[in-house]
Design a protein around this motif. Structure first.
Motif, short mmCIF file in Angstrom:
data_model
loop_
_atom_site.label_atom_id
_atom_site.label_comp_id
_atom_site.label_asym_id
_atom_site.label_seq_id
_atom_site.Cartn_x
_atom_site.Cartn_y
_atom_site.Cartn_z
N LEU A 80 0.83 -1.21 0.00
CA LEU A 80 0.00 0.00 0.00
C LEU A 80 0.87 1.26 0.00
CD1 LEU A 80 -2.82 1.42 0.38
CD2 LEU A 80 -2.35 1.30 2.85
N GLY A 81 1.85 1.29 0.91
CA GLY A 81 2.68 2.48 1.05
C GLY A 81 3.51 2.77 -0.18
N LYS A 82 4.21 1.76 -0.69
CA LYS A 82 5.14 1.98 -1.80
C LYS A 82 4.45 2.05 -3.15
CE LYS A 82 8.91 2.27 -1.83
NZ LYS A 82 9.76 3.48 -1.77
N VAL A 83 3.53 1.12 -3.41
CA VAL A 83 2.96 1.01 -4.76
C VAL A 83 1.77 1.94 -4.95
CG1 VAL A 83 1.93 -0.57 -6.44
CG2 VAL A 83 3.74 -1.38 -4.91
N GLN A 84 0.84 1.99 -3.96
CA GLN A 84 -0.39 2.77 -4.16
C GLN A 84 -0.25 4.22 -3.68
OE1 GLN A 84 -3.97 0.85 -2.86
NE2 GLN A 84 -5.26 2.63 -3.23
N CYS A 100 -11.20 -2.37 11.65
CA CYS A 100 -10.05 -1.60 11.17
C CYS A 100 -9.62 -2.05 9.77
CB CYS A 100 -8.88 -1.73 12.14
SG CYS A 100 -9.15 -0.87 13.71
N LEU A 101 -9.66 -3.36 9.51
CA LEU A 101 -9.34 -3.85 8.18
C LEU A 101 -10.32 -3.32 7.15
CD1 LEU A 101 -8.41 -7.59 8.95
CD2 LEU A 101 -6.84 -5.76 8.29
N GLY A 102 -11.60 -3.23 7.53
CA GLY A 102 -12.60 -2.67 6.64
C GLY A 102 -12.32 -1.21 6.30
N LEU A 103 -11.92 -0.42 7.29
CA LEU A 103 -11.57 0.98 7.04
C LEU A 103 -10.37 1.11 6.12
CD1 LEU A 103 -12.05 2.51 10.62
CD2 LEU A 103 -13.50 2.88 8.60
N MET A 104 -9.36 0.26 6.34
CA MET A 104 -8.16 0.33 5.51
C MET A 104 -8.45 -0.05 4.05
SD MET A 104 -5.56 1.42 7.19
CE MET A 104 -4.28 0.97 6.01
N ALA A 105 -9.51 -0.81 3.81
CA ALA A 105 -9.82 -1.28 2.45
C ALA A 105 -10.66 -0.29 1.65
CB ALA A 105 -10.55 -2.62 2.54
N LEU A 106 -11.14 0.78 2.28
CA LEU A 106 -12.05 1.70 1.58
C LEU A 106 -11.34 2.42 0.43
CD1 LEU A 106 -13.95 3.27 4.61
CD2 LEU A 106 -14.79 1.55 3.00
N HIS A 153 -5.04 8.83 -4.01
CA HIS A 153 -4.31 7.68 -4.52
C HIS A 153 -5.16 6.42 -4.59
CE1 HIS A 153 -0.34 9.59 -4.65
NE2 HIS A 153 -0.67 10.20 -3.53
N GLY A 154 -6.47 6.56 -4.48
CA GLY A 154 -7.34 5.39 -4.59
C GLY A 154 -7.60 4.68 -3.27
N GLN A 155 -7.08 5.23 -2.17
CA GLN A 155 -7.39 4.70 -0.83
C GLN A 155 -7.90 5.86 0.01
OE1 GLN A 155 -5.18 4.76 2.34
NE2 GLN A 155 -5.96 2.94 3.39
N LEU A 156 -9.08 5.71 0.57
CA LEU A 156 -9.78 6.83 1.20
C LEU A 156 -8.98 7.49 2.31
CD1 LEU A 156 -12.41 8.47 1.29
CD2 LEU A 156 -13.28 6.81 2.95
N LEU A 157 -8.29 6.69 3.13
CA LEU A 157 -7.63 7.23 4.32
C LEU A 157 -6.32 7.94 4.00
CD1 LEU A 157 -8.17 4.28 6.84
CD2 LEU A 157 -9.55 6.33 6.56
N ARG A 171 -4.37 -1.52 -4.27
CA ARG A 171 -3.70 -2.38 -3.29
C ARG A 171 -4.43 -2.42 -1.95
NH1 ARG A 171 -1.05 -5.38 -6.30
NH2 ARG A 171 0.16 -6.07 -4.52
N CYS A 172 -5.21 -1.39 -1.63
CA CYS A 172 -5.91 -1.37 -0.34
C CYS A 172 -6.91 -2.52 -0.22
CB CYS A 172 -6.61 -0.02 -0.12
SG CYS A 172 -7.89 0.37 -1.35
N TYR A 173 -7.33 -3.13 -1.34
CA TYR A 173 -8.26 -4.25 -1.27
C TYR A 173 -7.63 -5.48 -0.62
CZ TYR A 173 -11.78 -1.96 -4.21
OH TYR A 173 -12.74 -1.11 -4.70
#
Length: 443
Positions: A272-276, A325-331, A336-340, A412-414
Motif C-alpha cells: 500500500l505504502g510503496k505502490v499505491q 479496522c481492516l474494513g476501514l483500511m480497504a475503503l 491515490h485510490g485509498q480513502l484514508l 492495493r488497499c483491497y
C-alpha cells in the motif's frame, strides 16, 4: 507458599524453583533479562526483514513487471518453524531453556554476519543470497521460540503470568516499531549501501546475547526424554492432548487464523505504502510502526485487565476491532485510490494494533497456563509451529491476492478487504468463557 499446588513449574523441581523466585517482579533480574533479550531479538528480526521486504517491493516499482518477492520471503522465513518446531520443542524440554536461549542468540550473531555479506554481494547473489540468510534466521528463531515462551511459567509465579506476558509482548512490539521504522530510514539514507545498514543488526545481536547472562538458570523439564521420529512431527501425547481438550485446540486454531491475517497485513502495508500511496521507504515503515505501537498499547492494556484471570472478553472485542479496522483500511477513494491516505491510515493502524494486542494476550496466557507441566515445551512448540504454518500460508495467499489485484486492475488497499474475510469467521464463531488462573501457590 504452597509449591505442591503450583501447576506452572516442572514437577521435578517444584519446591526449589518456587523458593528461588523473587516475590515481586520489580526485584527479579530474570524479568528484566528475558524482556530485554526478547526486545533485542524482535528488534533485530524486524530491521533485517523490513530491509529485505523493502528491497523486494522496490524491485516491483523499478521493474514494472517485476516480481513481488514479499510473499516468497514470508514462506522462506516461516518454513523452518514448520519443519523444525517439533525437534526444537523436544530440545526445550530435554535441556535447560536458559541454555537453549543463549545458544540461539549466538546463532543470531552468525545470521546477522551472513546478512551483511548477502547485502554486500547483492549484485552477484541477488535475492537468492538474502533468502538463504532469511531461512537461517528462521531456523535460529525456531530454536529460540519454544524456549523463550516455555521459560516464562518456570521463571515466574502463576499470578504474574498475565502481567509478564503483557510486558513481554508490549516490549516485543515496541521493538517491531523501532526495527521497522529504522529499516525504512536506513533504506532512504543508504539505498546503495545496505550492507552498511545491516551491520547495525550484528551489533544488536551481540547486545541481545549479553542480556541473557543475568537470566536465572532453569533445570530441564524432562531430561530423560528420548528423541524419536515422532519428535519431527506432533508427538502422540501432544496430539492426544489437542484431540481431548477442545478448548486448547480451539485456542490454537484461533491463534493460527490471527497470524495468517497478520502475515498478509505486514506485506499489504508495504505494498500500500510503496505502490499505491507512493511513499518513501521511511514513511512506508511508519505504517508498520503504527501497528507495532498499537500492539504494544493493546498488550499492556490486556495485561492490566487480565490480572489473575484469562479474560476472553478481550479476545472477542479484539476480533471485532480487527475486522472493523481492516474494513476501514480497504475503503477506496481519495487522491491515490485509498480513502484514508497516509495520515488517515496511521491512527487506524494504531487501533488495529491495539485490538491485536487485546486479542493475542489472553490466548497466549491460556495456552501457557493450561498445558501440562511435562508437555509445556512441546505444546508451546506446536503452538509456534501452527502459527508459523499460518504465516507460511500467508505468503502464498498474499501472492494469490496480488495476482487477483493485478488481473482485476484493483487498488492495493483491497488486500485489507481480503484479509477481513479471513478474520471474520473468528469474530463470529470464537466465543470462549473467561477463566480464573490458579494462584493458590502464591498465597
Amino acid at each position: 507458599m504452597d509449591a505442591i499446588n503450583n501447576p506452572y513449574e516442572s514437577p521435578r523441581n517444584k519446591a526449589a524453583s518456587v523458593k528461588s523466585i523473587p516475590e515481586h517482579l520489580s526485584g527479579d533480574p530474570s524479568f528484566y533479562a528475558t524482556t530485554a533479550t526478547q526486545f533485542f531479538g524482535a528488534f533485530n528480526d524486524n530491521i533485517f526483514k523490513q530491509l529485505l521486504l523493502l528491497v523486494a517491493v522496490n524491485q516491483v516499482i523499478q521493474e514494472k513487471d517485476g516480481t513481488d518477492y514479499q510473499g516468497l520471503a514470508m514462506v522462506v522465513f516461516a518454513a523452518p518453524f514448520v519443519l523444525f518446531a517439533g525437534p526444537t520443542g523436544y530440545l526445550a524440554d530435554k535441556f535447560s531453556k536458559t541454555t537453549i536461549i543463549r545458544v540461539s542468540k549466538v546463532l543470531e550473531i552468525v545470521a546477522m554476519v551472513l546478512g551483511v555479506a548477502a547485502f554486500y554481494w547483492y549484485d552477484q547473489l541477488g535475492m537468492t543470497g538474502l533468502m538463504i540468510v532469511l531461512a537461517f534466521m528462521g531456523f535460529q528463531s525456531t530454536l529460540f521460540a519454544p524456549a523463550k515462551y516455555g521459560i516464562l511459567p518456570e521463571l515466574f509465579h502463576g499470578r504474574d503470568l498475565p502481567k509478564v506476558n503483557g510486558v513481554f509482548l508490549m516490549t516485543t512490539f515496541l521493538a517491531i516499531i523501532f526495527g521497522t521504522v529504522l529499516a525504512g530510514i536506513l533504506c532512504d539514507w543508504l539505498p546503495n549501501n545496505l550492507w552498511i545498514a545491516s551491520t547495525v543488526c550484528v551489533g544488536v545481536a551481540v547486545v541481545g546475547t549479553l542480556t541473557t547472562l543475568p537470566m536465572r538458570h532453569t533445570p530441564p523439564a524432562t531430561p530423560d526424554v528420548k528423541f524419536t521420529p515422532q519428535a519431527a512431527g506432533i508427538p502422540k501425547k501432544t496430539r492426544e492432548l489437542f484431540l481431548r481438550d477442545h478448548a486448547i485446540l480451539k485456542a490454537l486454531l484461533a491463534s493460527c487464523m490471527f497470524w495468517l491475517c497478520a502475515g498478509i497485513v505486514q506485506q499489504a502495508v508495504n505494498s500500500l505504502g510503496k505502490v499505491q500511496l507512493e511513499l518513501s521507504d521511511t514513511r512506508t515503515s511508519w505504517l508498520g510502526g503504527a501497528i507495532g505501537l498499537g500492539i504494544g498499547l493493546g498488550c499492556m492494556l490486556a495485561g492490566v485487565l487480565s490480572s489473575g484471570k484469562i479474560e476472553f472478553k478481550l479476545v472477542r472485542i479484539g476480533a471485532w476491532g480487527i475486522v472493523g479496522c481492516l474494513g476501514l483500511m480497504a475503503l477506496p477513494g481519495g487522491q491515490h485510490g485509498q480513502l484514508l491516505g497516509l495520515w488517515g491510515s496511521l491512527p487506524v493502524l494504531i487501533l488495529l494494533g491495539i485490538f491485536t494486542g487485546m486479542f493475542s494476550v489472553p490466548i497466549q496466557v491460556y495456552l501457557q497456563a493450561k498445558a501440562p507441566e511435562d508437555q509445556k515445551g512441546q505444546v508451546i512448540a506446536e503452538m509456534s509451529r501452527a502459527n508459523w504454518l499460518a504465516i507460511f500460508l500467508s505468503g502464498f495467499l498474499y501472492s494469490i491476492f496480488d495476482q487477483v489485484l493485478i488481473w482485476g486492475n484493483m487498488p492495493r488497499c483491497y488486500l485489507f478487504g481480503f484479509t477481513l474475510l479471513i478474520m471474520l469467521p473468528v469474530a463470529l464463531l470464537y466465543h470462549p468463557k473467561s477463566e480464573a488462573l490458579d494462584t493458590e501457590k502464591d498465597d
